[in-house]
Design a protein around this motif. Structure first.
Motif, PDB file in Angstrom:
ATOM      1  N   THR A 134      -1.454  78.462  13.359  1.00 27.39           N
ATOM      2  CA  THR A 134      -0.142  77.829  13.484  1.00 27.39           C
ATOM      3  C   THR A 134       0.946  78.717  12.902  1.00 27.39           C
ATOM      4  O   THR A 134       1.989  78.923  13.512  1.00 27.39           O
ATOM      5  N   ARG A 135       0.672  79.261  11.725  1.00 21.94           N
ATOM      6  CA  ARG A 135       1.661  80.117  11.075  1.00 21.94           C
ATOM      7  C   ARG A 135       1.965  81.338  11.939  1.00 21.94           C
ATOM      8  O   ARG A 135       3.114  81.707  12.118  1.00 21.94           O
ATOM      9  N   ARG A 136       0.920  81.942  12.486  1.00 18.67           N
ATOM     10  CA  ARG A 136       1.118  83.149  13.297  1.00 18.67           C
ATOM     11  C   ARG A 136       1.923  82.838  14.550  1.00 18.67           C
ATOM     12  O   ARG A 136       2.820  83.586  14.925  1.00 18.67           O
ATOM     13  N   LEU A 171       4.104  76.653   5.131  1.00 20.41           N
ATOM     14  CA  LEU A 171       3.164  77.769   5.011  1.00 20.41           C
ATOM     15  C   LEU A 171       1.778  77.391   5.539  1.00 20.41           C
ATOM     16  O   LEU A 171       0.875  78.220   5.573  1.00 20.41           O
ATOM     17  N   GLY A 172       1.633  76.128   5.951  1.00 22.28           N
ATOM     18  CA  GLY A 172       0.369  75.698   6.525  1.00 22.28           C
ATOM     19  C   GLY A 172      -0.608  75.108   5.538  1.00 22.28           C
ATOM     20  O   GLY A 172      -1.783  74.931   5.851  1.00 22.28           O
ATOM     21  N   MET A 173      -0.154  74.777   4.336  1.00 20.39           N
ATOM     22  CA  MET A 173      -1.063  74.234   3.319  1.00 20.39           C
ATOM     23  C   MET A 173      -1.373  72.760   3.569  1.00 20.39           C
ATOM     24  O   MET A 173      -0.513  72.004   4.018  1.00 20.39           O
ATOM     25  N   VAL A 209       6.786  71.825   9.676  1.00 18.14           N
ATOM     26  CA  VAL A 209       6.578  73.279   9.696  1.00 18.14           C
ATOM     27  C   VAL A 209       7.725  73.959  10.435  1.00 18.14           C
ATOM     28  O   VAL A 209       8.318  74.927   9.946  1.00 18.14           O
ATOM     29  N   VAL A 210       8.037  73.453  11.609  1.00 16.37           N
ATOM     30  CA  VAL A 210       9.127  74.030  12.400  1.00 16.37           C
ATOM     31  C   VAL A 210      10.441  73.949  11.629  1.00 16.37           C
ATOM     32  O   VAL A 210      11.207  74.918  11.562  1.00 16.37           O
ATOM     33  N   GLY A 221       6.217  86.042   8.019  1.00 15.41           N
ATOM     34  CA  GLY A 221       5.519  86.952   7.126  1.00 15.41           C
ATOM     35  C   GLY A 221       5.289  86.368   5.749  1.00 15.41           C
ATOM     36  O   GLY A 221       4.562  86.942   4.929  1.00 15.41           O
ATOM     37  N   SER A 222       5.873  85.183   5.469  1.00 17.32           N
ATOM     38  CA  SER A 222       5.692  84.567   4.161  1.00 17.32           C
ATOM     39  C   SER A 222       4.256  84.146   3.949  1.00 17.32           C
ATOM     40  O   SER A 222       3.569  83.765   4.883  1.00 17.32           O
ATOM     41  N   ARG A 223       3.822  84.177   2.698  1.00 14.73           N
ATOM     42  CA  ARG A 223       2.473  83.725   2.349  1.00 14.73           C
ATOM     43  C   ARG A 223       2.546  82.909   1.059  1.00 14.73           C
ATOM     44  O   ARG A 223       3.386  83.135   0.238  1.00 14.73           O
TER      45      ARG A 223
END
Length: 223
Positions: A134-136, A171-173, A209-210, A221-223
């Motif tokens: 999803t993040r990608r 960030l998808g957490m 997320v959006v 690119g954030s993590r």
């Protein structure tokens, strides 16, 4: 019993997916359609809980069909959960699908247990967000779009903690990962998430997320 509608132009995909779903005691397939327009019409007749929607189809593509199901073609009092089926790299519709209210997406080459898990997750009212994929996907699409110079004024209504939770969602957490990261209890995290969605008038975590990407809480690119 989870009622499921399969919308895909490939008959082999429909047959395979139906076989997997029909093997479960808590699932039943109420119909199949080979394009988006037929899918919308069949949805109105069958009122499924979950619609498995292919992205690329003739007559009416999955994005337009999802927009119709979650908008003008939606049956009053019934809220379908749309799970997009994608081949990933070729599908630049996914970002827009999340924006219009799809509950998530699933790769077509996923394992059967992933399909079953996905259906149960979205049927239960949650968004299906695979953090890495999803993040990608979203990073690729947001990076190509102009970002507003300032964030939404709706962010002003969030507390500092809620902003941080929203950033981690983007960030998808998962809730458990957010709780561990912020050293808070998971039920507390769930409460924060519910308040965030309510304050921002967001449908689910997918739209959160959006929203997070579009308003600069996280950047590609954030993590």
């Amino acid at each position: 019993m989870i009622r499921i509608l399969i919308v895909d132009d490939q008959s082999m995909i429909r047959v395979g997916v139906r076989a997997i779903l029909s093997s479960q005691d808590d699932m039943t397939v109420v119909g199949e359609a080979e394009n988006g327009r037929a899918g919308v019409e069949l949805y109105r007749r069958t009122l499924p809980d979950v619609v498995l929607m292919d992205v690329r189809m003739p007559v009416l593509d999955g994005l337009a069909a999802a927009r119709a199901l979650l908008g003008p073609e939606r049956v009053e009092g019934h809220e379908p959960k749309v799970l997009m089926l994608t081949t990933f790299d070729l599908d630049d519709y996914i970002y827009e699908a999340l924006r219009v209210g799809a509950s998530g997406f699933l790769l077509k080459d996923s394992e059967p247990e992933d399909l079953l898990h996905a259906v149960r997750v979205v049927a239960g009212g949650e968004a299906l967000l695979s953090p890495s994929v999803t993040r990608r996907l979203i990073e690729n699409f947001v990076a190509a779009r102009p970002r507003p110079s300032t964030g939404s004024t709706a962010l002003n209504g969030l507390t500092d903690r809620e902003r941080e939770v929203l950033r981690l969602i983007a960030l998808g957490m998962s809730n458990a990962e957010i709780a561990a990261s912020l050293f808070i209890a998971e039920p507390t995290t769930k409460t924060h998430v519910s308040r965030i969605l309510q304050k921002l008038s967001l449908r689910d975590r997918a739209q959160a997320v959006v929203f997070g990407y579009e308003n600069g809480l996280v950047t590609p690119g954030s993590r």
